[in-house]
Design an enzyme around this catalytic site. Structure first.
Site, short mmCIF file in Angstrom:
data_model
loop_
_atom_site.label_atom_id
_atom_site.label_comp_id
_atom_site.label_asym_id
_atom_site.label_seq_id
_atom_site.Cartn_x
_atom_site.Cartn_y
_atom_site.Cartn_z
N GLU A 49 24.91 24.38 4.67
CA GLU A 49 26.27 24.49 5.20
C GLU A 49 27.30 24.64 4.09
O GLU A 49 28.25 25.41 4.20
CB GLU A 49 26.60 23.27 6.07
CG GLU A 49 25.74 23.12 7.32
CD GLU A 49 26.04 24.17 8.38
OE1 GLU A 49 26.96 24.98 8.19
OE2 GLU A 49 25.33 24.19 9.41
N GLU A 101 24.26 26.09 24.74
CA GLU A 101 23.50 25.93 23.50
C GLU A 101 22.05 26.35 23.68
O GLU A 101 21.41 26.83 22.75
CB GLU A 101 23.57 24.49 23.01
CG GLU A 101 24.78 24.17 22.18
CD GLU A 101 24.80 24.87 20.82
OE1 GLU A 101 24.51 24.21 19.80
OE2 GLU A 101 25.09 26.08 20.76
N GLU A 113 28.50 33.91 17.42
CA GLU A 113 27.44 34.91 17.24
C GLU A 113 27.49 36.03 18.27
O GLU A 113 27.23 37.20 17.95
CB GLU A 113 26.07 34.22 17.29
CG GLU A 113 25.71 33.45 16.04
CD GLU A 113 26.40 32.11 15.95
OE1 GLU A 113 26.41 31.50 14.85
OE2 GLU A 113 26.95 31.64 16.98
N THR A 126 26.57 35.37 6.58
CA THR A 126 26.28 34.80 7.89
C THR A 126 27.46 34.01 8.43
O THR A 126 27.54 33.75 9.63
CB THR A 126 25.02 33.91 7.84
OG1 THR A 126 24.57 33.62 9.16
CG2 THR A 126 25.30 32.60 7.09
#
Length: 896
Positions: free
Chosen positions: A93, A334, A352, A438
């Protein structure tokens, strides 16, 4: 314009209420500081007391043409951010969000400086910070394999006595394989090759450890031995960005070996994992065997990666399937099952799907994807927008919120949505000169020829020769992909238009009984009654005995050797199998989705949504879309188990009562007799909460409950106290009981509401119209713990009606021969059984479920004149808002 307004709303609230904290808590209007808030486990590993959201947002400001704000933000980062904190953070992260954010900020800063108007003072300060952070991450790579530890202490590294980390043995594939872009860019920018070398070594090791027969990789790997810990493989959580970085590393760095590896993996993905339009995890050693029957939301990035690869058809198919799921639930849960039921109900505003939508629009030019983008914008404003930003969805089924706004929402979501609708002239630079990480940070493509690291090609493993015409090109080209056929994408989507609705399962009919000859079984499971002495005698003959458990249940245990004969033993085994199947079927039939309790009175105005458990009796809120609305009143006696003594206070109101001392149906009949229009049962278990407990369903009393016509909902103690506290503070509290949360336009339709809410709705309408006019000119884990199967299958079912409870589904493949089997059932004690399962599947589809309900936000003419005559002064509006904020602060200890 609407995207810009939404970004301003989120960014300004972060800067006003949260900075310099890492993230904004939008429900309580304050910053999330690690160590000062209750731990959320691994999620908090992204927080390092380094103003995460601001760093993550830097290059987004430039993409959205907010150069002045960018310049101010860079100065704040340079002045305020400290990277030398004694805190343990996630290597993955921190790399994609902080290191990537600093490098993305540096990339656009030097671009602006070259243009000559902004950032003339900039002298590489962000790059110096990025290099400092890079060195702080390097100790994590001190392993024999070259795979990094999953966590590192920013001040003390990994193995230092004060580091509090370095004992881990496992990491996810994406965690170790999503470093090459940021680390290589850092090396290319600075001329220090060590960063790129470490990232390449980690990628090389993962490639060497792939399963050779399937060319797939697992989810979790041992960082010391290289053994696969979790051997399931997919394109979602735990692996996703590993594949993404192989292809993008080829694009950015020009190394053919990365493309060869990606093509090898991609062939395996399309061979085993892709089951259009689904993408299902498989076992790496047995790739023809599915590893699970659900998909997680992170795989929504994959259509975008397929666009970059040039494989458009499956990208369109998967994207369309995901869009149908979003239209059913407003957001992408999720996780969801292969029949599109909710598996995990949260949605932390992930980007996304928006990312894939942008790439598909760029590749096809199909305006359909602009409509998809509009849907995302409308849903964010309707269901996630709160006064202090945008709040994650705690449950997409009810619309309840979670007090979090992750940094990636600002870093990615608004970037992709803006680029989706922006024309070339709206941009101050050419976005095609950059590649997205990303985390959607921008790295310039010219890095491929700068400070190149001399690397030896990995020749220890030969690459598989692949017969795949898709490998002829690796970047989308609409001239090649859609020659003279602008309807190509639509022709692929059309068969999938109703895929979600068609897959909604129908009720499973009871299997017909065998008509074969032979003696009838002495006792069928469906006829059994534990209180019938004759039945108990038959069970004894079949070798089945009853055991009374301490928690009030009775357990059935069969020992074949204790049966009167071998035939009786077979009857006993058949009875036990029937009991398992019957219980499993009853659980499936009785599972209901959660409901919502929404506080609509001042000063809440529908912003507070509480997750409520449903009842298996009374009004079915899913069939009454308007729900039941009324003021709440506490009944006497509070348990509701006898005649209500204050009917005048309960009449035409929603009754509040405490759980316990009698059946739920009895409480419902008593308050209905007193004139209540609905009921809310509050758990008597102190501290219970929907955050930690599975969903609870209220069962009937074993009798006919058709006489109960009012809606009944169940709130855990923590949620119930929110209403009770509101009563103490404001006395008159009005709530809405419904199947899911309603937007404010629906709640206040035809009612007198504060002007600032009206103005807000009208303003949003005007923005919608402007946005539509502009668009007319244009042609976006872990695995949940598995349910273990005990040797003895436990079945809990309320006899005579109790509170329903959930158990794991028994194994449908019961052994043909068994020495013993056991089944337990709930006793008649109403407190004997526990709450129902939180992941209860959605009910079968009903007409209209497939599309989000259209809300009417326009005011009626007659009401408008009335409102205009009562315009509030500014002081009153500000006072209302202050009361709103005070209300949130009052309840800041509660997660709403």
């Amino acid at each position: 314009n609407q995207v810009l307004e939404m970004f301003d709303h989120a960014y300004s609230n972060y800067m006003e209420h949260a900075y310099p904290a890492d993230e904004l808590m939008p429900l309580t209007c304050r910053g999330r500081v690690r160590g000062q808030e209750p731990s959320r486990g691994d999620v908090d590993d992204a927080l390092g007391k380094f103003s995460l959201t601001l760093i993550d947002t830097l290059d987004t400001l430039v993409v959205l043409n907010k150069t002045k704000e960018f310049e101010e933000a860079v100065k704040k980062v340079i002045k305020d951010v400290n990277l030398d904190n004694d805190i343990v953070v996630s290597v993955f992260e921190t790399n994609i969000r902080v290191l990537g954010g600093l490098l993305g900020g540096h990339s656009v800063a030097i671009m602006l400086k070259e243009k000559g108007e902004y950032m003339q003072w900039y002298n590489g300060e962000l790059l110096h910070m990025a290099k400092e952070l890079g060195y702080k991450l390097l100790p994590a790579f001190n392993t024999t394999s070259g795979l990094p530890y999953p966590r590192v202490n920013l001040k003390f590294g990994v193995r230092h006595p004060e580091a509090r980390t370095g004992t881990e043995t496992d990491t996810c594939t994406a965690c170790a394989g999503t470093l090459i872009l940021e680390f290589a860019a850092l090396s290319r920018f600075t001329g220090t090759s060590i960063f790129e070398e470490y990232a390449r070594k980690a990628l090389d090791f993962i490639w060497e450890k792939r399963q050779r027969s399937s060319n797939l990789v697992g989810v979790t790997i041992n960082i010391h031995t290289g053994d696969w810990v979790r051997k399931d493989s997919g394109v979602g959580a735990g692996i996703d960005s590993y594949y993404e970085y192989l292809l993008k590393a080829y694009v950015l760095l020009g190394d053919d070996s990365f493309l060869e590896r990606f093509n090898t993996h991609y062939d395996a993905i399309m061979r085993y994992i892709s089951q259009p339009p689904l993408l299902l995890d498989v076992h790496i050693h047995k790739p023809m065997l599915n590893a699970r029957t659900w998909m997680d939301s992170l795989l929504a990035f994959f259509p975008g990666l397929q666009v970059l690869k040039g494989d458009i058809r499956p990208a369109i198919e998967t994207h369309e399937m995901l869009y149908q799921v979003i239209k059913k639930h407003n957001f992408l849960p999720e996780a969801f099952t292969t029949d599109f039921r909710v598996h995990w109900a949260q949605h932390p505003l992930r980007p996304e799907f928006a990312e894939s939508t942008y790439f598909l629009y760029k590749a096809t030019g199909d305006p359909y994807y602009l409509e998809v983008g509009k849907t995302l914008i409308e849903n964010l404003n309707k269901y996630a927008r709160v006064p202090c930003g945008f709040a994650a969805m705690k449950d997409v089924r009810t619309g309840s919120h979670e007090d979090r706004m992750d940094s990636f929402f600002l870093a990615e979501m608004f970037k992709y949505l803006y680029l989706l609708f922006a024309d070339k002239e709206d941009m101050i630079f050419d976005i095609e000169d950059y590649i997205f990480t990303t985390e959607a940070h921008l790295l310039p493509l010219w890095l491929s020829t700068t400070n190149q690291t001399i690397s030896k090609k990995n020749t220890s493993t030969e690459y598989t020769e692949l017969d795949d015409s898709n490998f002829d090109w690796t970047c989308p080209n609409t001239q090649i992909l859609f020659p003279n056929d602008p309807m190509f994408a639509q022709s692929i989507r059309e068969p999938l238009k109703n895929v979600v609705d068609k897959s909604c399962p129908r009720g499973i009919s009871r299997a017909e009984e065998s008509l074969g000859s032979g003696p009838k079984p002495p006792l069928r499971a469906r006829d059994f009654m534990a209180s019938n002495p004759e039945h108990l005698e038959i069970l004894k003959k079949m070798g089945v005995s009853l055991i009374h458990l301490k928690d009030g249940r009775v357990q059935l245990v069969q020992h074949a050797v204790q049966a009167a004969s071998s035939l009786d033993a077979e009857d006993g085994l058949r009875f036990m199998q029937e009991m398992i199947e019957l219980s499993s079927q009853q659980q499936k039939e009785q599972q209901l989705p959660p409901r919502a309790v929404q506080i609509v009175s001042h000063p809440f105005f529908g912003r507070v949504v509480l997750t409520a458990g449903p009842a298996q009796f009374g009004m079915d809120l899913s069939k009454h879309k308007a729900g039941t609305r009324g003021f709440v009143a506490t009944i006497k006696p509070y348990n509701g188990c006898s005649e209500i003594t204050n009917p005048e206070a309960v009449k035409e109101k929603i009754a509040l009562m405490q759980r316990g001392q009698c059946m739920f149906a009895e409480k419902a009949r008593n308050i209905q007799k007193a004139g209540a229009i609905g009921g809310i049962v509050i758990d008597d278990n102190e501290g219970s909460s929907s955050d930690t407990a599975p969903l609870f369903q209220m069962a009937g009393d074993g009798k006919n409950t058709d006489d109960i016509t009012i809606p009944m909902l169940f709130l855990f103690n923590k949620e119930g106290n929110i209403i009770l506290d509101a009563i103490r503070e404001y006395e008159a509290v009005e709530v809405l009981l419904s199947d899911k949360a309603k937007d404010r336009a629906t709640i206040f339709k035809g009612k007198m509401i504060p002007n600032y809410i009206i103005d807000s709705n009208l303003e949003m309408e005007n923005m919608d119209q402007k946005s539509s006019e502009n668009d007319s000119h244009k042609t976006n884990s872990e695995e949940a713990p598995s349910e273990s199967q005990d040797a003895g299958t436990v079945i809990e079912e309320p006899e005579g009606g109790g509170e329903s409870s959930a158990v794991g589904d028994p194994d449908p493949l019961s052994p043909a021969i068994a020495d013993s089997a056991s089944v337990s059932m709930a006793d008649q004690d109403p407190h004997a059984s526990g709450p129902a399962e939180a992941g209860a599947p959605e009910p079968a589809c009903t007409p209209g479920d497939s599309q989000p309900q259209e809300q009417n936000t326009q005011t009626e003419a007659s009401s408008k004149a009335h409102w205009d005559s009562k315009v509030q002064p500014m002081e009153s509006i500000l006072a209302d808002w202050n009361e709103d904020i005070e209300a949130f602060e009052m309840m800041e200890k509660d997660e709403l």
